[in-house]
Design an enzyme around this catalytic site. Structure first.
Site, short mmCIF file in Angstrom:
data_model
loop_
_atom_site.label_atom_id
_atom_site.label_comp_id
_atom_site.label_asym_id
_atom_site.label_seq_id
_atom_site.Cartn_x
_atom_site.Cartn_y
_atom_site.Cartn_z
N ASP A 1 0.87 -1.16 0.00
CA ASP A 1 0.00 0.00 0.00
C ASP A 1 0.92 1.23 0.00
O ASP A 1 2.13 1.10 0.22
CB ASP A 1 -0.86 -0.05 1.28
CG ASP A 1 -1.64 1.21 1.49
OD1 ASP A 1 -2.44 1.54 0.61
OD2 ASP A 1 -1.45 1.87 2.53
N ASP B 1 -0.22 5.18 0.88
CA ASP B 1 -0.52 6.23 1.87
C ASP B 1 -0.62 5.65 3.28
O ASP B 1 -1.38 4.70 3.51
CB ASP B 1 -1.83 6.94 1.51
CG ASP B 1 -1.70 7.71 0.22
OD1 ASP B 1 -1.17 8.83 0.26
OD2 ASP B 1 -2.09 7.18 -0.83
N ASP C 1 -1.95 -0.24 5.93
CA ASP C 1 -2.24 0.49 7.17
C ASP C 1 -3.74 0.64 7.41
O ASP C 1 -4.16 0.88 8.55
CB ASP C 1 -1.61 1.90 7.15
CG ASP C 1 -2.28 2.79 6.12
OD1 ASP C 1 -2.39 2.36 4.95
OD2 ASP C 1 -2.71 3.90 6.47
O1 LIG Z 1 -3.58 4.00 1.36
P1 LIG Z 1 -3.59 4.06 -0.12
O2 LIG Z 1 -2.23 4.11 -0.72
O3 LIG Z 1 -4.45 3.01 -0.77
O4 LIG Z 1 -4.24 5.50 -0.54
C1 LIG Z 1 -5.58 5.77 -0.39
C2 LIG Z 1 -5.92 7.23 -0.26
O5 LIG Z 1 -5.39 7.96 -1.30
C3 LIG Z 1 -5.55 7.80 1.07
O6 LIG Z 1 -6.26 7.21 2.11
MG LIG Z 2 -2.87 3.23 3.13
#
Ligand SMILES: O=P(O)(O)OC[C@H](O)CO
Ligand SMILES: [Mg+2]
Length: 242
Positions: A21, A23, A186
């Protein structure tokens, strides 16, 4: 069921492929979303809390935006689309300052050096991905491919498994066996997405998230510095004997 990082766990896998992942897992960008959303809600005399944060994080922008305006009861004053426009100017200034979270550089460089194929699976769309990673091109280039939230194959964001299935499919010789694939996440929605895809998941949650969200993860760590590759049948680090 989750295992605390300190508890002994038997070897799982062995894992052959890893999906990250972005963010809140590789980059400290979740704090920017929180900051901007707090500011917008303050205008309506409302406060942003972690139960709402848990519902939004990991999702595609428009999906998270709909949750935000509906759950906070401001949708009559601010549409999801207007919310995205309002937060954009602030986010555009913040994203280029994104920093790698602890243990990211060490883990990605290690797995790359050992020839373990890695991919990225993020809810972020292309424009935000470019802003967030502009100072981190080298680390992200060590992954074989990046699947972003606006990829045509990602019909639904997390907790749907689309982004992880697309990432697994694009590895050389793919799709790779999900039971040999380890995801690092996360967000509660991301953990569910990876489990629905049939993959193993290590969760590195923000400590402010409710602990119940950890129950679907196969392992829970405080930071990526605590990750022990050997538990998953991955090559050990050479700097601390793991
Ligand atoms: O956590 P990610 O990388 O899937 O990003 C998702 C959004 O852009 C932020 O929560
Ligand atoms: Mg994330």
């Amino acid at each position: 069921m989750a295992n605390p990082s300190s508890a002994p766990v038997s070897i799982r896998g062995p894992i052959t492929h890893v999906i990250f992942d972005m963010d809140g897992l590789l980059l400290d960008t979740e704090k920017f979303y929180t900051e901007v959303q707090e500011l917008i809600l303050a205008r309506y005399n409302k406060t942003f809390d972690w139960s709402l944060k848990a519902k939004m994080m990991g999702k595609k922008a428009i999906e998270a935006a709909r949750i935000f305006v509906e759950e906070t009861g401001i949708s009559d004053s601010l549409s999801a689309e207007q919310f995205l426009v309002e937060r954009e100017e602030m986010l555009r200034k913040l994203f280029p300052t994104s920093e790698l979270l602890p243990g990211v550089s060490r883990l990605i460089r290690h797995l790359h050096a050992k020839g373990i194929p890695m991919a990225l699976a993020t809810g972020s769309h292309r424009r935000h991905f470019e802003l967030k990673t502009q100072r981190h091109g080298e680390i992200f280039s060590l992954m074989r491919h990046h699947v972003l939230g606006d990829d045509p194959e990602v019909k639904q964001g997390k907790p749907a498994p689309d982004v992880f299935l697309a990432a697994a499919k694009r590895f050389e010789g793919g799709p790779v066996d999900p039971s040999k694939t380890l995801v690092f996440e996360d967000a509660p929605s991301g953990v569910l997405a990876a489990k629905t895809a049939g993959m193993f998941v290590v969760m590195v949650p923000d400590p402010r998230l409710d602990k119940s969200f950890q129950e679907s993860a196969d392992q829970v760590l405080n930071t990526l510095l605590d990750f022990n590759p050997s538990i998953w049948g991955l090559p050990p680090f050479e700097d601390n004997g793991n």
